[in-house]
Design a protein around this motif. Structure first.
Motif, short mmCIF file in Angstrom:
data_model
loop_
_atom_site.label_atom_id
_atom_site.label_comp_id
_atom_site.label_asym_id
_atom_site.label_seq_id
_atom_site.Cartn_x
_atom_site.Cartn_y
_atom_site.Cartn_z
N PRO A 1 63.52 55.13 -68.02
CA PRO A 1 64.29 55.83 -67.18
C PRO A 1 63.46 56.62 -66.16
CG PRO A 1 65.42 55.83 -69.02
CD PRO A 1 64.30 55.56 -69.51
N GLY A 2 63.61 56.60 -64.83
CA GLY A 2 62.74 57.54 -63.80
C GLY A 2 61.58 56.99 -63.61
N ALA A 3 60.88 56.05 -64.30
CA ALA A 3 59.70 55.68 -64.05
C ALA A 3 59.21 55.27 -62.76
CB ALA A 3 59.05 54.40 -65.04
N ARG B 1 68.39 49.52 -59.42
CA ARG B 1 67.20 48.91 -59.64
C ARG B 1 67.03 48.26 -61.20
NH1 ARG B 1 64.95 54.57 -59.00
NH2 ARG B 1 63.62 54.95 -60.84
N THR B 2 67.25 48.99 -62.16
CA THR B 2 67.21 48.56 -63.57
C THR B 2 68.05 47.45 -63.68
OG1 THR B 2 66.76 50.98 -64.38
CG2 THR B 2 67.02 49.41 -66.13
N THR B 3 69.45 47.52 -63.24
CA THR B 3 70.12 46.37 -63.29
C THR B 3 69.67 45.09 -62.77
OG1 THR B 3 72.12 47.98 -63.14
CG2 THR B 3 72.48 45.38 -62.98
N LEU B 4 68.97 45.15 -61.43
CA LEU B 4 68.34 44.13 -60.88
C LEU B 4 67.00 43.61 -61.81
CD1 LEU B 4 68.49 42.43 -58.20
CD2 LEU B 4 66.94 43.62 -57.10
N ASN B 5 66.38 44.64 -62.13
CA ASN B 5 65.27 44.10 -62.97
C ASN B 5 65.58 43.26 -64.12
OD1 ASN B 5 63.52 45.96 -61.29
ND2 ASN B 5 63.66 47.60 -62.60
N VAL B 6 66.47 43.62 -64.62
CA VAL B 6 66.95 42.89 -65.99
C VAL B 6 67.55 41.51 -65.43
CG1 VAL B 6 68.59 42.86 -67.61
CG2 VAL B 6 67.43 44.71 -67.45
N1 ASP Z 1 64.30 52.28 -64.83
C1 ASP Z 1 63.40 51.19 -64.46
C2 ASP Z 1 63.45 50.03 -65.63
O1 ASP Z 1 63.51 50.35 -66.73
C3 ASP Z 1 62.16 51.46 -64.11
C4 ASP Z 1 62.27 52.39 -62.83
O2 ASP Z 1 62.20 53.46 -63.11
O3 ASP Z 1 62.19 51.82 -61.70
O4 ASP Z 1 63.53 49.02 -65.20
#
Ligand code: ASP
Length: 430
Positions: free
Chosen positions: A356-358, A391-396
């Motif tokens: 989170p928050g990275a 953004r995390t949802t899109l990442n996954v």
């Molecule tokens: N929280 C994001 C992730 O885990 C990373 C980010 O902070 O953008 O995918």
């Protein structure tokens, strides 16, 4: 009918629901409860409820290191041949980089059209000291673990991946004498997958608690002034998911995109509420294999790697946030600045940890590269959780899309399993 029998009926009905329906209901109920708690001034109750979500996230995190290590070693031993490993690796990296560049472009385009930074009151945002972002070169060198046990203890995912890949390779190369080890890893894999399913069956409660906390603490007041930047990112994520991922799954893999999205609802919801793609990894791994029929030999490689380096949502966020800050401070950006944003956002998203928050920390790197005021990070910090959810949802989703594409190209997807709507249900688990 007595109250008792009604209660039994409700519980039985709840238990019989598919897991994704339980999670969806939990999400809606939690959001409603959060808004009520916020408007009635009961934020402290929302904070107390959050603890259930914290417990859930801790339980998933408990799985990460053993899951990555065991499944990757198994993946390596089942791929067997070196040429094939190299081919899968190359395709994975190409997919990850290509889609990331696309994501930033969509973000920049939307932020240019929607102009979210115009008319933002800078004083209203909360303060935050930006931390320096780590250098890219040291990120790469650090992938080699000096001490694999320390890497596991620190939860350093890239280092664990590196060691697991080499260890799996060594088991293959050692041949017959290492056969018992190979069988042991297969057995460990079965046990760790089961443990993952057990933890995932608690997802509805974790999701409920986390969304109650977010809605309860943010409320509507904070969201409205920065609504445009939130809207821009959410819209961008939606476009990227539907057009880029959906398009690739449909056009290249020739699989039904709707079925793809339906099969990853559970990891999406957990990603949305936990805002950690690494934390969601066990859920993504289970969904991709059980719902979409991807073989472990592909998923065990593409997913842990994707959870660490493939962050299209984060890259898009860097682009949107940089333009937002430029607009809020009235800075005009040149074409060169745009190119710098694309390059640094790509690198930043690779270097961002899936926690989170990275992405907010890495934003300082992008801002520095184009000479935008670092205090801009402070404006974004106030709403970062909401942006992190998208953004995390899109990442996954990107990790799952890549996995399906590569599995299809390697003939490692069971299309009969893929075609069956949702198989993950609580009964699987309890
Ligand atoms: N929280 C994001 C992730 O885990 C990373 C980010 O902070 O953008 O995918």
């Amino acid at each position: 009918m007595t109250a008792h029998s009604r209660k039994t009926g409700f519980l039985a009905g709840w238990r019989n629901l598919m897991l994704w329906k339980q999670i969806t209901l939990a999400l809606v109920a939690g959001a409603m409860l959060g808004v009520v708690l916020n408007t009635t001034g009961n934020q402290d109750i929302a904070v107390a409820i959050k603890q259930i979500g914290v417990a859930f996230v801790s339980a998933i995190k408990m799985l990460i290191v053993p899951l990555i290590f065991v499944t990757l070693v198994c993946g390596m031993t089942s791929i067997g041949n070196l040429a094939r490993m190299g081919r899968i690796g190359l395709k994975t990296i190409l997919f990850y980089l290509g889609t990331t560049a696309f994501a930033i472009s969509i973000g920049l385009l939307l932020a240019t059209i929607l102009q979210p930074g115009l008319g933002v009151d800078l004083q209203a945002a909360s303060a935050m000291e930006p931390k320096p972002a780590p250098s890219i070169v040291s990120t790469f060198i650090n992938i080699i673990p000096k001490n694999p046990i320390a890497a596991a203890a620190d939860g350093n995912v890239l280092q664990v991946i590196f060691f697991a890949l080499l260890f799996g390779l060594a088991i293959n190369l050692a041949g017959d004498p290492a056969k018992p080890l190979r069988d042991t890893f297969e057995a460990l894999n079965a046990a760790i997958m089961k443990l993952t399913e057990i933890v995932i069956s608690f997802a509805p409660y974790g999701v409920f608690a986390l969304i109650t906390w977010v809605a309860g603490t943010y409320g509507l007041d904070l969201l409205l002034p920065l609504g445009k930047v939130i809207f821009a990112l959410y819209l961008g994520c939606l476009i990227h998911a539907v057009i880029v991922y959906g398009g690739l799954v449909g056009a290249i893999a020739k699989l039904n995109p709707l079925r793809f999205f339906q099969g990853i609802v559970e990891p999406q919801m957990v990603a949305f509420t936990s805002t950690s793609s690494s934390g969601t990894l066990p859920v993504t791994m289970t969904a991709v294999q059980k719902n979409l029929g991807v073989d472990n030999s592909v998923a065990s490689f593409t997913l842990p790697l994707g959870a660490t380096i493939n962050m299209d949502g984060t890259a898009m966020y860097q682009g949107v946030a940089a333009l937002f800050i430029a607009q809020a401070y009235g800075v005009d950006l040149s074409m060169g600045d745009y190119i710098t944003i694309v390059l640094t956002s790509t690198l930043a998203s690779i270097g961002t940890a899936g926690v989170p928050g990275a992405g907010l920390v890495m934003l300082s790197m992008v801002l520095t590269a184009v000479g935008l005021p670092l205090e801009g990070v402070a404006i974004i910090a106030g709403i970062d959780r909401i942006l992190d959810m998208a953004r995390t949802t899109l990442n996954v989703t990107g990790d799952a899309a890549c996995t399906v594409l590569i599995a299809k190209s390697e003939d490692q997807i069971d299309e009969e399993v893929f075609a069956v709507p949702h198989v993950l249900e609580p009964a699987d688990i309890r």
